[in-house]
Design a protein around this motif. Structure first.
Motif, PDB file in Angstrom:
ATOM      1  N   ASP A 189      36.033  39.582  22.452  1.00 12.82           N
ATOM      2  CA  ASP A 189      34.915  39.046  23.463  1.00 12.82           C
ATOM      3  C   ASP A 189      35.472  39.507  24.876  1.00 12.82           C
ATOM      4  N   GLN A 190      36.498  40.138  25.090  1.00 12.46           N
ATOM      5  CA  GLN A 190      37.155  40.358  26.470  1.00 12.46           C
ATOM      6  C   GLN A 190      36.962  41.807  26.791  1.00 12.46           C
ATOM      7  N   PRO A 191      36.967  42.280  28.023  1.00 13.60           N
ATOM      8  CA  PRO A 191      36.909  43.765  28.148  1.00 13.60           C
ATOM      9  C   PRO A 191      38.121  44.499  27.893  1.00 13.60           C
ATOM     10  N   PHE A 192      38.162  45.547  27.596  1.00 10.24           N
ATOM     11  CA  PHE A 192      39.295  46.494  26.988  1.00 10.24           C
ATOM     12  C   PHE A 192      39.282  47.792  27.551  1.00 10.24           C
ATOM     13  N   VAL A 193      40.154  48.135  28.090  1.00  9.45           N
ATOM     14  CA  VAL A 193      40.127  49.667  28.867  1.00  9.45           C
ATOM     15  C   VAL A 193      41.623  50.452  28.746  1.00  9.45           C
ATOM     16  N   ASP A 194      41.296  51.561  28.053  1.00 11.22           N
ATOM     17  CA  ASP A 194      42.529  52.404  28.056  1.00 11.22           C
ATOM     18  C   ASP A 194      42.166  53.666  28.950  1.00 11.22           C
ATOM     19  N   PRO A 195      42.857  53.919  30.395  1.00 11.08           N
ATOM     20  CA  PRO A 195      42.579  54.663  31.100  1.00 11.08           C
ATOM     21  C   PRO A 195      43.434  56.077  30.977  1.00 11.08           C
ATOM     22  N   PRO A 254      36.540  47.827  37.276  1.00  7.99           N
ATOM     23  CA  PRO A 254      35.876  47.019  36.217  1.00  7.99           C
ATOM     24  C   PRO A 254      34.957  46.240  36.913  1.00  7.99           C
ATOM     25  N   ARG A 255      33.877  45.759  36.242  1.00  3.71           N
ATOM     26  CA  ARG A 255      33.046  44.728  36.634  1.00  3.71           C
ATOM     27  C   ARG A 255      32.950  43.574  36.070  1.00  3.71           C
ATOM     28  N   LYS A 256      33.977  43.217  35.351  1.00  5.62           N
ATOM     29  CA  LYS A 256      34.174  42.084  34.620  1.00  5.62           C
ATOM     30  C   LYS A 256      35.483  41.450  35.182  1.00  5.62           C
ATOM     31  N   ASP A 257      35.829  40.087  34.742  1.00  4.60           N
ATOM     32  CA  ASP A 257      37.318  39.586  34.991  1.00  4.60           C
ATOM     33  C   ASP A 257      37.702  39.254  33.822  1.00  4.60           C
ATOM     34  N   ASN A 258      39.138  38.798  33.749  1.00  3.12           N
ATOM     35  CA  ASN A 258      39.800  38.574  32.667  1.00  3.12           C
ATOM     36  C   ASN A 258      40.095  39.724  31.561  1.00  3.12           C
ATOM     37  N   GLY A 259      40.070  40.881  31.938  1.00  2.94           N
ATOM     38  CA  GLY A 259      40.105  42.124  31.048  1.00  2.94           C
ATOM     39  C   GLY A 259      41.600  42.461  30.508  1.00  2.94           C
ATOM     40  N   TYR A 260      41.630  43.287  29.896  1.00  6.31           N
ATOM     41  CA  TYR A 260      42.654  43.893  29.294  1.00  6.31           C
ATOM     42  C   TYR A 260      42.891  45.394  29.449  1.00  6.31           C
ATOM     43  N   LEU A 276      47.523  53.400  39.789  1.00  5.45           N
ATOM     44  CA  LEU A 276      47.346  52.206  39.044  1.00  5.45           C
ATOM     45  C   LEU A 276      47.761  50.868  39.363  1.00  5.45           C
ATOM     46  N   GLY A 277      49.048  50.865  40.089  1.00  8.34           N
ATOM     47  CA  GLY A 277      49.300  49.497  40.767  1.00  8.34           C
ATOM     48  C   GLY A 277      48.558  49.116  41.911  1.00  8.34           C
ATOM     49  N   VAL A 278      48.138  50.116  42.899  1.00  5.77           N
ATOM     50  CA  VAL A 278      47.328  49.745  43.907  1.00  5.77           C
ATOM     51  C   VAL A 278      45.902  49.401  43.400  1.00  5.77           C
ATOM     52  N   ARG A 279      45.501  49.878  42.275  1.00  2.28           N
ATOM     53  CA  ARG A 279      43.779  49.614  41.720  1.00  2.28           C
ATOM     54  C   ARG A 279      43.921  48.419  41.257  1.00  2.28           C
ATOM     55  N   MET A 280      44.973  47.994  40.456  1.00  3.89           N
ATOM     56  CA  MET A 280      44.865  46.662  39.811  1.00  3.89           C
ATOM     57  C   MET A 280      45.312  45.496  40.726  1.00  3.89           C
ATOM     58  N   ARG A 281      45.722  45.754  41.874  1.00  8.72           N
ATOM     59  CA  ARG A 281      46.161  44.613  42.790  1.00  8.72           C
ATOM     60  C   ARG A 281      44.656  44.105  42.969  1.00  8.72           C
ATOM     61  N   ASP A 282      43.705  44.814  42.957  1.00  4.27           N
ATOM     62  CA  ASP A 282      42.359  44.377  43.429  1.00  4.27           C
ATOM     63  C   ASP A 282      41.774  43.589  42.149  1.00  4.27           C
ATOM     64  N   TYR A 283      42.263  43.295  41.168  1.00  3.53           N
ATOM     65  CA  TYR A 283      42.025  42.753  39.870  1.00  3.53           C
ATOM     66  C   TYR A 283      42.881  41.931  39.324  1.00  3.53           C
ATOM     67  N   PRO A 284      43.313  40.804  39.929  1.00  3.77           N
ATOM     68  CA  PRO A 284      44.411  39.970  39.465  1.00  3.77           C
ATOM     69  C   PRO A 284      44.289  39.213  38.177  1.00  3.77           C
ATOM     70  N   SER A 285      42.950  39.188  37.619  1.00  6.80           N
ATOM     71  CA  SER A 285      42.620  38.347  36.395  1.00  6.80           C
ATOM     72  C   SER A 285      42.878  39.505  35.207  1.00  6.80           C
TER      73      SER A 285
END
Length: 377
Positions: free
Chosen positions: A193-199, A295-301, A325-334
């Motif tokens: 039930d959690q968001p999952f992304v492979d970029p 991403p539009r949701k929190d607590n993703g993988y 990738l590192g810069v982008r993910m700083r905005d999504y700490p969850s």
């Protein structure tokens, strides 16, 4: 025929623990982990079930015998003493393959030939055959594996390796094995039930394996196995195993899985592979650069196997991708981030030290699996 057999689930180095856990999840408790393999005692019905369900094993072998041999005579007599007739029919076709490491019996062709002769002698004696064995029936691939003078004699129950799920129509230059992709997903605490992304999805293997796990679809449901034609395994065992796989699948489980790649061609291949896997439009696919990830949701993988930058011309581009990738993910700490790469400076470019690292082999390439745990909200 014995009611129980000893099975060996072979595995890539570093993921034996995943295979052992999957075996135990199938209800088989007598499990022993060795380098590159997991041994377990189980009923004959475990052959269909383990082939259908083991996501991270390379193949399932039936152990016929294990013994020390320092001479060809010992190899012949010990092989002949084993109950081959319990498994191989009178007309069974049984080629012998082999390998030998750090052993006195180092000539693999000779070892194969002697094992073949010993099995032939045993079967002719047990079946009362005076002439040659026809070998026109079911197929049994026998392996003689010798390591430090210990002989392991097995029959392959799988046929094609278990990573061949039957859905890969197309692939890129360096495809990730489905078994390793499943292990990458199982390392995480991701829930369906959690968001999952492979970029960096390439031909889509990681998102497809995540979807199969998310809906509890047996990875072997879409293929055939060598042992389906063996007469000591009752047809009912196969019928029950396939029925169990159908009953356990949760096709109604909604999933939020996205695979993206910079290459439009790879995205199209990934879509086709997902369709072949029976997932339809369950996984979303898009052409995108990692710096555009939003991403539009929190607590993703986020789980990915990006390019490693091992070719000189690619290095700078790949290093910039890691930085993006590192810069982008700083905005999504969850969000939790899991990256497989052989680039030993990944943390430096990503800009953060991993919470945890795990050594894995991607084929013959030594890699690290960098794990950055998100702060749940």
């Amino acid at each position: 025929m014995a009611s129980n057999v000893t099975l060996i689930a072979t595995a890539a180095m570093g993921i034996e623990a995943f295979v052992a856990r999957e075996v135990k999840d199938l209800g088989y408790e007598d499990v022993k982990v060795e380098n590159g393999r997991v041994l377990f005692e189980a009923p004959v019905s475990a052959i269909p079930r383990s082939n259908l369900w083991l996501r991270t094993a390379d193949r399932v072998r039936l152990l016929v015998g294990r013994f020390k041999a320092y001479s060809f005579d010992e190899l012949f007599e010990s092989t002949k003493a084993l109950p081959w007739e319990q498994f191989i029919t009178e007309d069974g076709e049984f080629p012998v393959i082999g390998k030998s490491v750090k052993s006195k019996l180092y000539s693999v062709p000779d070892c194969q030939s002697i094992v073949k002769k010993a099995i032939v002698e045993r079967l002719k004696q047990k079946y009362g055959v005076a002439s040659i064995l026809k070998e026109t029936g079911a197929f049994y691939r026998v392996e003689v594996a010798i390591h430090k003078d210990e002989v392991l004699l097995t029959i392959d129950t799988s046929g094609s390796g278990l990573h061949k799920r039957g859905y890969r129509v197309g692939q890129g230059e360096a495809p990730l094995k489905e078994t390793l992709a499943a292990a990458l997903v199982q390392t995480t605490n991701w829930k369906p039930d959690q968001p999952f992304v492979d970029p960096f999805c390439g031909s889509g293997t990681i998102p497809i394996e995540a979807a199969l796990i998310g809906q509890n679809i047996a990875p072997g449901f879409n293929r055939e196995f060598a042992s389906e034609n063996w007469n000591f395994i009752q047809d009912s065992h196969w019928d029950e195993a396939f029925q169990e796989a159908e009953d356990c699948a949760n096709y109604d489980q909604p999933l939020d899985i996205t695979g993206s790649d910079i290459s439009h061609e790879m995205v199209e291949i990934a879509k086709t592979n997902a369709m072949e896997a029976g997932l339809g439009d369950l996984v979303k696919w898009k052409q995108m650069q990692v710096k555009d990830f939003n991403p539009r949701k929190d607590n993703g993988y986020l789980i990915g196997n990006p390019p490693y930058g091992e070719r000189m011309g690619d290095r700078e581009e790949v290093e910039n991708m890691y930085r993006d990738l590192g810069v982008r993910m700083r905005d999504y700490p969850s969000w939790s981030v899991y990256i497989l790469t052989s680039n030993e400076k990944f943390e430096k470019f990503y800009g953060r030290e991993a919470t945890k690292k795990r050594k894995l082999f991607n084929g013959f390439i030594k890699t690290d699996y960098y794990q950055f745990f998100g702060k749940k909200q």
